[in-house]
Design an enzyme around this catalytic site. Structure first.
Site, PDB file in Angstrom:
ATOM      1  N   ASP A 198      -3.258   2.729  -5.791  1.00  0.00           N
ATOM      2  CA  ASP A 198      -2.123   2.769  -4.862  1.00  0.00           C
ATOM      3  C   ASP A 198      -1.964   1.531  -3.989  1.00  0.00           C
ATOM      4  O   ASP A 198      -1.209   1.553  -3.016  1.00  0.00           O
ATOM      5  CB  ASP A 198      -2.241   4.005  -3.964  1.00  0.00           C
ATOM      6  CG  ASP A 198      -3.441   3.933  -3.037  1.00  0.00           C
ATOM      7  OD1 ASP A 198      -4.398   3.202  -3.356  1.00  0.00           O
ATOM      8  OD2 ASP A 198      -3.434   4.606  -1.997  1.00  0.00           O
ATOM      9  N   GLU A 199      -2.611   0.433  -4.311  1.00  0.00           N
ATOM     10  CA  GLU A 199      -2.457  -0.762  -3.491  1.00  0.00           C
ATOM     11  C   GLU A 199      -2.715  -2.015  -4.314  1.00  0.00           C
ATOM     12  O   GLU A 199      -3.437  -1.989  -5.311  1.00  0.00           O
ATOM     13  CB  GLU A 199      -3.387  -0.728  -2.273  1.00  0.00           C
ATOM     14  CG  GLU A 199      -4.859  -0.680  -2.633  1.00  0.00           C
ATOM     15  CD  GLU A 199      -5.761  -0.704  -1.417  1.00  0.00           C
ATOM     16  OE1 GLU A 199      -5.427  -1.394  -0.430  1.00  0.00           O
ATOM     17  OE2 GLU A 199      -6.806  -0.044  -1.462  1.00  0.00           O
ATOM     18  N   ASP A 217       0.843  -1.197   0.000  1.00  0.00           N
ATOM     19  CA  ASP A 217       0.000   0.000   0.000  1.00  0.00           C
ATOM     20  C   ASP A 217       0.880   1.249   0.000  1.00  0.00           C
ATOM     21  O   ASP A 217       1.716   1.427   0.890  1.00  0.00           O
ATOM     22  CB  ASP A 217      -0.885  -0.023   1.251  1.00  0.00           C
ATOM     23  CG  ASP A 217      -1.999   1.014   1.206  1.00  0.00           C
ATOM     24  OD1 ASP A 217      -2.161   1.673   0.164  1.00  0.00           O
ATOM     25  OD2 ASP A 217      -2.699   1.155   2.221  1.00  0.00           O
TER      26      ASP A 217
END
Length: 462
Positions: A144-145, A51
């Site tokens: 973003d993860e 993350d």
């Protein structure tokens, strides 16, 4: 390996090995750094959740070093919302999805930066490239993860998955100037929970043999895929922790959680058989926008609705999907949310059909003193586009509209979305879709849970 030995990894010198003793080592025996991670199963854990830390805000701070020690909010002013907040801003209680005016009330000195989505996507791809260098089994959850499955990669990298992930963390930090946090375990849900435990630039591992004991005292809210509404119902029934949930009678849980009861109970016990799947199957596609001012008239709302239907239609066609149910979402000035749905006789990916259904649903909610700050439209019950039933094939008007829409799609693809507009859309007085903080497109995946999330819950950079 002796029962009292720990598998240890130093994030400073990158040395690893086995350390004896009844307690986990507090420092590296090679470089004396305290930045060590250890457990009994560390080298055998293979499922990771990676993350990016406060992603949008971290990119802005990297690009402008003068912002390093300042509270930064990525979002819009006026009626915009917070898309991301740096860790300094979070100390003031600011969080994603909070109205910007409220965030500035808590921290008047915060620097507000408008999102640069194209730039963030570029950085995200650079991070993703480094993930794919470790394993082809990368399942993105958002910009973003992602989940990673590193089983069987030891010979390729010459080290355990834990060591490979720490090396990747260092490379991202040094080459890209941002940080990521890593959760490592034997299941996706445990890895996701682990990554939240050590932020920013953290690394947290949960052994499978200790998972049930580790989960037992945790609040049920930590469970990946369990929404606020479900947490509230469990708490109201006296089920506060994962241990409480595991011990609860099946009948009681079924009454609270419905068909998802068995799955959630298993997650609370540390059991999650879901594999890391690189391809995500969409279960709904939607688009919504928050207005610069509240709208109340049919003409204004229908103009916005038509624009959103075109966006949803474009995304459906791009994925060769069609929706069998249309859902309209409205948010009142007091932030109360209203949803209305209609199931179709046949799936469609056509903007004009989505608009026709959405317009009918919208008409029932217009009138009197009603006004709205947000409008959204979505399609679910997805599948392959249908070939058309006999009634539709006999409807020359529908066929003509389909042909016209195909021609417009071709024109938009070549000249842009603004090259041709309907008279209704041309009369729009505001363009909130040009501010990324006031519009959102959603592509939800089947892997996110069991339908227990709150209707208005959405992911955000962490």
């Amino acid at each position: 390996m002796a029962n009292g030995s720990f598998q240890m990894l130093c994030r400073t010198c990158l040395r690893s090995g086995y350390v004896g003793g009844d307690a986990a080592p507090e420092s590296c025996p090679h470089c004396s750094s305290a930045d060590v991670r250890s457990s009994h199963e560390l080298f055998g854990l293979t499922i990771a959740h990676v993350d990016c830390d406060a992603f949008y805000a971290s990119v802005e701070k990297r690009d402008d070093p003068s912002l390093r020690d300042r509270p930064v909010i990525v979002g819009g002013r006026e009626r915009g919302v917070v898309a991301a907040a740096c860790y300094i801003a979070r100390q003031y209680g600011i969080h994603s999805a909070m109205p910007t005016w409220q965030a500035l009330k808590r921290c008047p000195d915060a620097v507000v930066i408008r999102p640069r989505m194209t730039h963030y996507v570029t950085v995200s791809r650079q991070v993703r490239t480094r993930m794919l260098a470790l394993t082809p089994l990368v399942q993105p959850l958002s910009i973003d993860e992602a989940f990673l499955d590193l089983a069987g990669t030891e010979k390729l990298h010459g080290c355990s998955p834990a060591e490979a992930l720490v090396r990747m963390q260092r490379e991202i930090r040094e080459a890209l100037g941002i940080t990521v946090s890593v959760g490592l375990s034997g299941t996706k849900s445990l890895a996701k929970m682990a990554s939240d435990r050590d932020k920013p630039d953290g690394f947290f591992a949960v052994d499978m043999n200790a998972a049930a004991a580790w989960l037992a005292p945790q609040p049920v809210s930590v469970l990946f895929g369990l929404g606020k509404a479900a947490v509230g119902r469990l708490n109201a029934a006296g089920i506060e922790t994962c241990g409480d949930l595991v011990a609860a009678p099946v009948g009681q849980l079924s009454g609270i959680l419905g068909r998802g009861a068995a799955t959630i109970a298993a997650l609370a016990a540390g059991v999650d058989p879901r594999p890391v799947t690189p391809e995500r199957e969409a279960k709904s596609i939607s688009s919504e926008t928050t207005f610069l001012r509240d709208l109340s008239t049919a003409a204004e709302l229908e103009a916005e609705l038509e624009m959103l239907c075109q966006k949803v239609s474009t995304r459906l066609k791009a994925q060769s999907l069609a929706g069998g149910r249309v859902t309209l979402k409205l948010k009142r000035p007091d932030h109360r949310i209203l949803t209305r749905s209609q199931t179709l006789s046949e799936r469609t990916d056509k903007a004009h059909l989505l608009f026709a259904v959405g317009r009918e649903l919208l008409a029932r909610e217009i009138g009197g003193r009603k006004s709205y700050r947000l409008l959204g439209i979505g399609a679910d019950q997805l599948g392959a586009p249908g070939g058309g039933d006999l009634l539709a094939l006999a409807d020359e008007g529908t066929n003509r509209r389909d042909d016209l829409e195909a021609a417009i799609d071709d024109l938009h693809a070549r000249l842009g979305a603004d090259s041709l507009q309907s008279g209704r859309m041309f009369t729009r007085k505001q363009r909130p879709e040009r501010d990324a903080t006031r519009q959102r497109a959603g592509i939800e995946d089947l892997d996110g849970g069991d339908g227990l999330d709150d209707p208005d819950q959405s992911g955000s950079p962490t």
